[in-house]
Design a protein around this motif. Structure first.
Motif, PDB file in Angstrom:
ATOM      1  N   LEU A 126       0.805  -1.215   0.000  1.00 13.92           N
ATOM      2  CA  LEU A 126       0.000   0.000   0.000  1.00 13.92           C
ATOM      3  C   LEU A 126       0.842   1.270   0.000  1.00 13.92           C
ATOM      4  N   PHE A 127       1.919   1.273   0.778  1.00 11.15           N
ATOM      5  CA  PHE A 127       2.673   2.504   0.987  1.00 11.15           C
ATOM      6  C   PHE A 127       3.816   2.715  -0.012  1.00 11.15           C
ATOM      7  N   TYR A 128       4.363   1.618  -0.547  1.00 10.95           N
ATOM      8  CA  TYR A 128       5.597   1.755  -1.301  1.00 10.95           C
ATOM      9  C   TYR A 128       5.503   1.400  -2.787  1.00 10.95           C
ATOM     10  N   ASN A 129       4.550   0.543  -3.190  1.00 10.53           N
ATOM     11  CA  ASN A 129       4.537   0.153  -4.605  1.00 10.53           C
ATOM     12  C   ASN A 129       3.151  -0.269  -5.063  1.00 10.53           C
ATOM     13  N   LEU A 130       2.130   0.478  -4.668  1.00 12.43           N
ATOM     14  CA  LEU A 130       0.759   0.105  -4.981  1.00 12.43           C
ATOM     15  C   LEU A 130       0.474  -0.017  -6.477  1.00 12.43           C
ATOM     16  N   PRO A 131       0.915   0.907  -7.329  1.00 11.50           N
ATOM     17  CA  PRO A 131       0.611   0.775  -8.765  1.00 11.50           C
ATOM     18  C   PRO A 131       1.121  -0.546  -9.351  1.00 11.50           C
ATOM     19  N   TYR A 132       2.316  -0.961  -8.935  1.00 16.38           N
ATOM     20  CA  TYR A 132       2.869  -2.215  -9.458  1.00 16.38           C
ATOM     21  C   TYR A 132       2.004  -3.397  -9.063  1.00 16.38           C
ATOM     22  N   TYR A 133       1.590  -3.445  -7.807  1.00 17.08           N
ATOM     23  CA  TYR A 133       0.823  -4.604  -7.334  1.00 17.08           C
ATOM     24  C   TYR A 133      -0.616  -4.588  -7.830  1.00 17.08           C
ATOM     25  N   LEU A 134      -1.149  -3.416  -8.130  1.00 19.63           N
ATOM     26  CA  LEU A 134      -2.459  -3.368  -8.765  1.00 19.63           C
ATOM     27  C   LEU A 134      -2.387  -3.959 -10.167  1.00 19.63           C
ATOM     28  N   ALA A 135      -1.265  -3.736 -10.818  1.00 22.34           N
ATOM     29  CA  ALA A 135      -1.073  -4.292 -12.157  1.00 22.34           C
ATOM     30  C   ALA A 135      -0.645  -5.747 -12.119  1.00 22.34           C
TER      31      ALA A 135
END
Length: 277
Positions: A82-91
């Protein structure tokens, strides 16, 4: 100019066939076990606590240790996502549970542990503020071991330095001397904060003021983290948030600092005298 060589320590503590156990995993495990053992001693010493009543019986610490381990891992991973790499994990949602490449947040782990402590204590009918004091008193042990594991893994190192204690990390592509920021955090957030809280609990009887030890921890941790972040490199995919100095770690530490101040003010305003044996 003197530079310290990186110690020849394999990040893998031992391996049994294809199964490898890393120092980082052992740091989590022993952080919980040693924390639980120290927590048992605190809980068993009833004279330390508000009205002589700890948040739950000492014997229950081992049940709580199991939930603590789960909450730290789940909270730490969720916090990183949530805090450090949300866009990557959403993708790439399938990568959320893949921790083999690292990716744990101390802030997330701390929030997970706090939630577990509150829920566990409420199930036992205890004071949830005192449970936060308990985990604050023992959390420094895990933080110390975790930062030492970060150093062994040659990760989360600092900015280049000309200081004589600069370390050349084997994972650094530039191979320049850098601040061993992991050791700074181990010393400040782990060892020094443990000693400060030990004085608070056993000399000043701070556990008799529910919330006071948690507040001391929150202020001490956040100030230490904010200070070290000035010489620690931010995550490459995030970088600095502002002015070439503000990092995500500093930003996440501000609510902890403010919450700690509120807890200290609230606890100190209570009428009971914590200094009376």
């Amino acid at each position: 100019m003197t530079r310290l060589p990186f110690p020849d320590i394999d990040p893998i503590a031992f391996a049994i066939g294809p199964f490898a156990v890393r120092w980082y995993a052992l740091a989590y495990l022993f952080g919980v076990l040693l924390g639980a053992a120290y927590g048992y001693l605190l809980l068993a010493n009833q004279r330390l606590w508000h009205k002589g009543t700890p948040p739950f019986p000492a014997k229950d610490i081992w049940d709580f240790a199991f939930w603590a381990m789960l909450s730290i891992v789940i909270g730490g991973r969720a916090g990183y996502v949530l805090f450090y790499n949300l866009p990557y994990y959403l993708a790439n949602p399938g990568q959320i549970i893949n921790t083999l490449d690292g990716g744990m947040s101390y802030h997330g782990g701390m929030l997970g542990l706090m939630l577990a402590a509150i829920l566990f204590t409420r199930s036992k009918g205890g004071n949830w503020l005192s449970s936060l004091d308990l985990i604050a008193a023992v959390a420094t042990i895990g933080i110390f071991l975790g930062r030492i594991a970060n150093f062994i893994n040659s990760e989360l190192y600092g900015a280049p330095t000309t200081a004589p204690w600069g370390v050349i990390f084997p994972t650094d592509p530039l191979q320049v001397a850098r601040h061993p920021s992991q050791l700074y955090e181990a010393a400040l957030e782990g060892l020094l904060l443990f000693l400060v809280i030990r004085v608070a609990t056993h000399v000043l009887y701070a556990l008799r003021k529910p919330g006071l030890v948690a507040g001391i921890f929150a202020v001490g941790y956040s100030l230490s983290r904010i200070a070290v972040e000035f010489v620690r490199l931010p995550d490459a995919h995030i970088g600095y948030l502002y002015g070439g100095w503000l990092t995500q770690g500093q930003l996440l530490s501000v609510p902890i600092l403010l919450g700690g101040i509120v807890l200290i003010i609230y606890a100190a305003s209570r009428r009971e005298n914590p200094l009376r044996p």
